[in-house]
Design a protein around this motif. Structure first.
Motif, PDB file in Angstrom:
ATOM      1  N   SER A  33      42.998 -16.636 -27.735  1.00  0.00           N
ATOM      2  CA  SER A  33      42.396 -16.916 -26.436  1.00  0.00           C
ATOM      3  C   SER A  33      40.959 -17.443 -26.519  1.00  0.00           C
TER       4      SER A  33
ATOM      5  N   GLY B 174      48.412 -18.685 -24.438  1.00  0.00           N
ATOM      6  CA  GLY B 174      47.832 -17.686 -25.339  1.00  0.00           C
ATOM      7  C   GLY B 174      48.863 -17.225 -26.354  1.00  0.00           C
TER       8      GLY B 174
ATOM      9  N   GLY C 184      47.819 -15.130 -29.029  1.00  0.00           N
ATOM     10  CA  GLY C 184      47.084 -14.565 -30.153  1.00  0.00           C
ATOM     11  C   GLY C 184      47.227 -15.429 -31.400  1.00  0.00           C
TER      12      GLY C 184
ATOM     13  N   ASP D 144      44.529  -4.814 -32.021  1.00  0.00           N
ATOM     14  CA  ASP D 144      45.699  -4.424 -32.812  1.00  0.00           C
ATOM     15  C   ASP D 144      45.571  -4.940 -34.246  1.00  0.00           C
TER      16      ASP D 144
ATOM     17  N   THR E 132      47.084  -6.943 -36.128  1.00  0.00           N
ATOM     18  CA  THR E 132      47.278  -8.345 -36.526  1.00  0.00           C
ATOM     19  C   THR E 132      46.146  -9.245 -36.038  1.00  0.00           C
TER      20      THR E 132
ATOM     21  N   THR F  65      43.725   0.542 -27.921  1.00  0.00           N
ATOM     22  CA  THR F  65      44.031  -0.691 -28.649  1.00  0.00           C
ATOM     23  C   THR F  65      44.546  -1.777 -27.709  1.00  0.00           C
ATOM     24  N   TYR F  66      44.011  -2.957 -27.896  1.00  0.00           N
ATOM     25  CA  TYR F  66      44.452  -4.106 -27.101  1.00  0.00           C
ATOM     26  C   TYR F  66      44.797  -5.267 -28.002  1.00  0.00           C
ATOM     27  N   THR F  67      45.487  -6.236 -27.423  1.00  0.00           N
ATOM     28  CA  THR F  67      45.863  -7.415 -28.197  1.00  0.00           C
ATOM     29  C   THR F  67      45.079  -8.658 -27.793  1.00  0.00           C
ATOM     30  N   ALA F  68      44.412  -8.620 -26.656  1.00  0.00           N
ATOM     31  CA  ALA F  68      43.746  -9.831 -26.163  1.00  0.00           C
ATOM     32  C   ALA F  68      42.262  -9.566 -25.927  1.00  0.00           C
TER      33      ALA F  68
ATOM     34  N   GLN G  86      41.175  -8.360 -22.506  1.00  0.00           N
ATOM     35  CA  GLN G  86      41.452  -6.946 -22.223  1.00  0.00           C
ATOM     36  C   GLN G  86      40.321  -6.067 -22.761  1.00  0.00           C
TER      37      GLN G  86
ATOM     38  N   ASP H 204      37.212  -6.556 -20.606  1.00  0.00           N
ATOM     39  CA  ASP H 204      37.309  -5.929 -19.290  1.00  0.00           C
ATOM     40  C   ASP H 204      37.240  -4.404 -19.395  1.00  0.00           C
ATOM     41  N   HIS H 205      37.848  -3.859 -20.431  1.00  0.00           N
ATOM     42  CA  HIS H 205      37.813  -2.403 -20.603  1.00  0.00           C
ATOM     43  C   HIS H 205      36.369  -1.939 -20.818  1.00  0.00           C
TER      44      HIS H 205
ATOM     45  N   ALA I 115      34.143  -2.092 -17.814  1.00  0.00           N
ATOM     46  CA  ALA I 115      34.426  -1.096 -16.780  1.00  0.00           C
ATOM     47  C   ALA I 115      34.228   0.340 -17.260  1.00  0.00           C
ATOM     48  N   THR I 116      33.875   0.520 -18.536  1.00  0.00           N
ATOM     49  CA  THR I 116      33.782   1.866 -19.105  1.00  0.00           C
ATOM     50  C   THR I 116      32.371   2.070 -19.677  1.00  0.00           C
TER      51      THR I 116
ATOM     52  N   ARG J  52      47.101   1.690 -20.027  1.00  0.00           N
ATOM     53  CA  ARG J  52      46.975   0.334 -20.535  1.00  0.00           C
ATOM     54  C   ARG J  52      46.353  -0.622 -19.526  1.00  0.00           C
TER      55      ARG J  52
ATOM     56  N   PRO K 242      43.942  -2.993 -17.902  1.00  0.00           N
ATOM     57  CA  PRO K 242      42.857  -3.738 -18.514  1.00  0.00           C
ATOM     58  C   PRO K 242      41.480  -3.268 -18.051  1.00  0.00           C
ATOM     59  N   ILE K 243      41.376  -2.823 -16.833  1.00  0.00           N
ATOM     60  CA  ILE K 243      40.090  -2.346 -16.338  1.00  0.00           C
ATOM     61  C   ILE K 243      40.292  -0.922 -15.869  1.00  0.00           C
ATOM     62  N   PRO K 244      40.112   0.036 -16.747  1.00  0.00           N
ATOM     63  CA  PRO K 244      40.413   1.407 -16.376  1.00  0.00           C
ATOM     64  C   PRO K 244      39.438   1.941 -15.325  1.00  0.00           C
TER      65      PRO K 244
ATOM     66  N   ARG L 201      37.848   2.336 -12.327  1.00  0.00           N
ATOM     67  CA  ARG L 201      37.739   1.711 -11.030  1.00  0.00           C
ATOM     68  C   ARG L 201      38.958   0.859 -10.697  1.00  0.00           C
TER      69      ARG L 201
ATOM     70  N   GLU M 105      54.253 -19.835 -20.899  1.00  0.00           N
ATOM     71  CA  GLU M 105      53.212 -18.813 -20.702  1.00  0.00           C
ATOM     72  C   GLU M 105      53.835 -17.432 -20.583  1.00  0.00           C
TER      73      GLU M 105
ATOM     74  N   ALA N 241      54.400 -16.438 -24.057  1.00  0.00           N
ATOM     75  CA  ALA N 241      53.144 -16.117 -24.743  1.00  0.00           C
ATOM     76  C   ALA N 241      52.627 -14.745 -24.323  1.00  0.00           C
TER      77      ALA N 241
ATOM     78  N   GLN O  32      52.124 -11.697 -26.751  1.00  0.00           N
ATOM     79  CA  GLN O  32      50.756 -11.232 -26.987  1.00  0.00           C
ATOM     80  C   GLN O  32      50.612  -9.749 -26.669  1.00  0.00           C
TER      81      GLN O  32
ATOM     82  N   ARG P 238      52.141  -3.932 -31.575  1.00  0.00           N
ATOM     83  CA  ARG P 238      52.292  -4.229 -33.002  1.00  0.00           C
ATOM     84  C   ARG P 238      52.816  -3.010 -33.746  1.00  0.00           C
TER      85      ARG P 238
END
Lengths: 291, 458
Positions: free
Chosen positions: A59, A86, A88, A175, A177, A200-203, A206, A209-210, A213-214, B9, B11-13, B15, B313, B316, B320, B324
């Motif tokens: 990305s 995308g 990865g 992750d 990979t 753990t994220y792949t992108a 993500q 953004d985490h 927000a944290t 999971r 993406p924006i925990p 809030r 997409e 993808a 993505q 894993r």
């Protein structure tokens, strides 16, 4: 379609009484009609013709290639369309190896375990920045501080000198990979350092953004994705384009295109434009460092 | 439980968790998560597996998405399948007429490509297709099992006979039929050794029509990178190959499952899968044939929250956001929640490009002309699409859609030209194509190499 025959017919010569202005006006009108005619007569590309350059993968590379494609299409009337998705780095390389896309977008150079017959073409030099929430502006991290931070021995921001926060550290990672993770581990983490559990994220988006927000989060992202976060200097060296360019920041990496064999055709022309065109180099320099 | 899974999971925990829940409330069915009678036997849909489906159900149930099951037919009157059978409303049942001029007579719920006979016998004498269909979209009706996308519609494309045998020609025609009739996801739980170019061109045609194809990896326990089986080994941006996993939280590959770090990107539950049976009840089956429909269901969930996302997409994002692991596939285990969340937040690059029209097909039968059009790029900027036959304007359609199927009664011509127009009348794109005489369907039935369902008989 009736209008087309008139547009392609011979134009009568302007009579002497009409004057230069009238002739120009008519010429303009005919030119306009001819343009429309040529547009209508231009055969549309055959289905399946290589009028679209397809890419998939990392990305961070996708974002800068999208910008480059915009300017390329603006500058070249005959430029192809682009299809960018995308997936990865790993998927980009696999897709390129199988011929699913014209080029894989990669966050790293080729490695021994990658499929044979691939070519890596550099796009930009980037870096992996250590990042925290903007509300937690940690002034610096040393290699000695990083080992217990990564292993989980350091549990609270209160244990990090200069950190404004006092609460428990929330680790975020990519992750196994991920190209970014590989750069992070090989640059900052000793082989003997165990890795504490982490979200753990792949992108890249993500992870960004985490952490955004944290407030107590700690992680790492590509230079371009660090903009909305606080990039923590490492051993006193900030993570910036300038320190990537002068080589002083250690966690550097090269983004690029992976192709099956040497790039050819429309893709080769696009890559040559990236390498030589001043606008393209400015686009890359707005996010990364020109290789 | 669903809320916990979402925040894990998200993406924006913190809030954002409330935003996700609000989104779920706005789009998901008002009812709670499905609780069908045999759901306890469905290990793949339970909480705690790497497949992670219950969280995804808080976001989507597959409504509005058609999934084609290219297989051995379907028991359409099964209590768990009947509510979700796809119907071609342009076809009058039983009148022996090709009412919608698509080349097939009475294709009301699908098409039978195991015979050249004009009628459509969709019954499932083998039981494979009925099982696959139930995994994808068995209804959440309190009885039996629940499908991954329990509000999606199932289009039956029968290509395997009562012994489970078929041909690559029939499969190729089935893929074309499914894409032309609006299937967004096409499930191919099939494997064979013949690389039929017609399957490749059919998959290309499906890509143009924005259809994602989910293929089983096969059940020979081999590395498909080195010993290719088809159609999973066909390289295309709209093909996803699927290996099977066992009921140990869905993390191990059984010995029979094919794999491949290049050719097979994902793994999903495929061992001891309970689903609908041809007898009208339920039965367990194992195989990559059972894994592919789990992924087809997840793809349907993704398509329901992101209806305009291109097939490439969708693939993808599915890859993505796969989890894993150590299994020998290129991406990992399909994570339903991660994939649906990603799809709901993805801004497609393609959708930011100037719109470009393509005529995917243009046929005529008597005085009826039929065409399938695709709008690449920013379909939302197209206000109207104008159709001309031999230069004469014959129709104007509302824009905003990526794939359009058009039928023009009492209109015939030799060349179709289509124009995409902006709201102010500006011409944004143009395409044209020769209108071909419609040839009756089923021409490829019985031709090509052999192909069969990928169920494991161990």
């Amino acid at each position: 379609m009736g209008g087309l025959s008139g547009a392609s017919g011979a134009a009568p010569s302007p009579g002497p009484a009409r004057g230069r202005g009238a002739a120009l006006k008519r010429a303009r009108r005919l030119l306009g009609a001819a343009t429309v005619a040529s547009l209508l007569l231009t055969p549309s590309p055959a289905p399946g013709a290589a009028r679209t350059i397809t890419m998939s993968g990392a990305s961070p590379a996708q974002a800068v290639v999208a910008d480059l494609a915009y300017f390329y299409r603006r500058e070249r009337a005959d430029a192809p369309r682009f299809s960018l998705v995308g997936g990865g780095t790993g998927i980009g390389i696999a897709d390129a190896a199988r011929g699913i896309v014209d080029a894989g977008l990669s966050g790293r150079g080729l490695e021994p375990g990658d499929p044979p017959g691939l070519t890596f073409t550099p796009l930009a030099r980037s870096a992996i920045c250590l990042v925290t929430n903007p509300a937690n502006r940690v002034p610096n991290l040393t290699r000695a501080q990083l080992q217990p931070l990564v292993s989980g021995a350091t549990t609270s921001w209160a244990q990090i000198a200069g950190a404004p926060r006092r609460d428990a550290i929330e680790r975020v990672t990519f992750d196994v990979t991920s190209a970014a993770r590989n750069v992070f581990l090989t640059t900052f983490v000793d082989l003997a350092t165990p890795l504490a559990p982490a979200t753990t994220y792949t992108a890249s988006a993500q992870v960004r953004d985490h952490i955004a927000a944290t407030p107590a989060a700690f992680g790492y992202v590509d230079l371009e994705f660090a903009r909305r976060l606080h990039a923590v200097p490492y051993e006193g060296v900030p993570c910036t384009r300038a320190t990537v360019a002068d080589g002083s920041y250690p966690a550097r990496r090269t983004l690029g295109f992976v192709t099956r064999g040497r790039p050819a055709g429309a893709l080769a022309r696009f890559l040559a434009w990236i390498r030589t065109d001043a606008t393209a180099r400015r686009v890359i320099a707005s996010r990364y460092v020109v290789p | 439980m669903g809320r916990l899974a979402l925040s894990r999971r998200c993406p924006i925990p913190g809030r954002t968790a409330s935003l996700v829940v609000a989104f779920a409330l706005a789009t998901a069915p008002a009812s709670a998560a499905p609780t069908d009678a045999l759901q306890g036997e469905q290990w793949a849909v339970a909480p705690g597996t790497v497949f992670d489906l219950p969280g995804a159900w808080a976001l989507a149930a597959g409504a509005g998405v058609t999934v084609a099951v290219v297989d051995s037919g379907t028991r359409l009157d099964h209590a768990d399948l009947a509510p979700n059978a796809w119907t071609n409303f342009a076809e009058v049942p039983g009148n022996n007429v090709d009412d919608d001029a698509n080349g097939y007579v009475d294709d009301v719920h699908g098409v039978d490509l195991t015979t050249k006979g004009a009628a459509q016998d969709l019954h499932d004498g083998y039981g494979h297709g009925t099982h696959v269909a139930g995994t994808i979209a068995a209804a959440a009706n309190g009885r039996g099992v629940v499908g991954v996308a329990y509000r999606a519609k199932i289009m039956t494309v029968k290509v395997l006979d009562d012994q489970g045998g078929g041909t690559t020609g029939g499969v190729a025609e089935g893929i074309r039929y499914a894409a032309a009739m609006g299937a967004r996801i096409i499930n191919l739980s099939l494997e064979g050794n013949v690389d039929d170019p017609r399957m490749r061109t059919a998959i290309e045609a499906a890509a143009a029509a924005n259809a994602l194809i989910v293929c089983s990896a096969g059940n020979s326990g081999v590395n498909v990178d080195q010993q290719p089986v088809y159609p999973v080994a066909i390289p295309a941006s709209n093909v996803v190959g699927v290996a099977a996993t066992e009921p140990d939280q869905g993390r191990s590959l059984p010995d029979f499952s094919n794999y491949g770090r290049l050719t097979v990107p994902v793994a999903a539950p495929g061992v001891e899968v309970i689903s609908t049976s041809k007898s009208g009840g339920y039965e367990f089956k194992s195989g990559t044939s059972m894994a592919a429909p789990h992924v087809a269901g997840v793809a349907a969930l993704m398509a329901s929250v992101a209806p305009h996302l291109p097939a490439a997409e969708l693939r993808a994002q599915l890859l993505q956001h796969a989890t894993r692991g150590s299994v020998p596939v290129s991406a990992g285990y399909v994570d339903a929640l991660g994939a649906v969340l990603a799809a709901s937040g993805t801004a497609s690059y393609d959708r930011s490009q100037p719109p470009s029209l393509r005529v995917l097909s243009a046929t005529r039968k008597g005085r009826t002309t039929q065409a399938q059009l695709a709008v690449l790029g920013a379909a939302g900027s197209v206000a109207r699409i104008e159709l001309r036959l031999d230069g004469r304007r014959v129709a104007q359609l509302r824009g905003g859609r990526t794939v359009l199927n058009v039928r023009l009664r009492n209109r015939a011509g030799r060349r179709l030209a289509v124009y995409a127009l902006a709201a102010d009348g500006r011409r944004l794109s143009r395409a044209s194509a020769r209108v071909r005489t419609l040839r009756s369907g089923k021409r490829h039935v019985g031709t090509g190499g052999g192909i069969g369902g990928a169920v494991w008989v161990g």
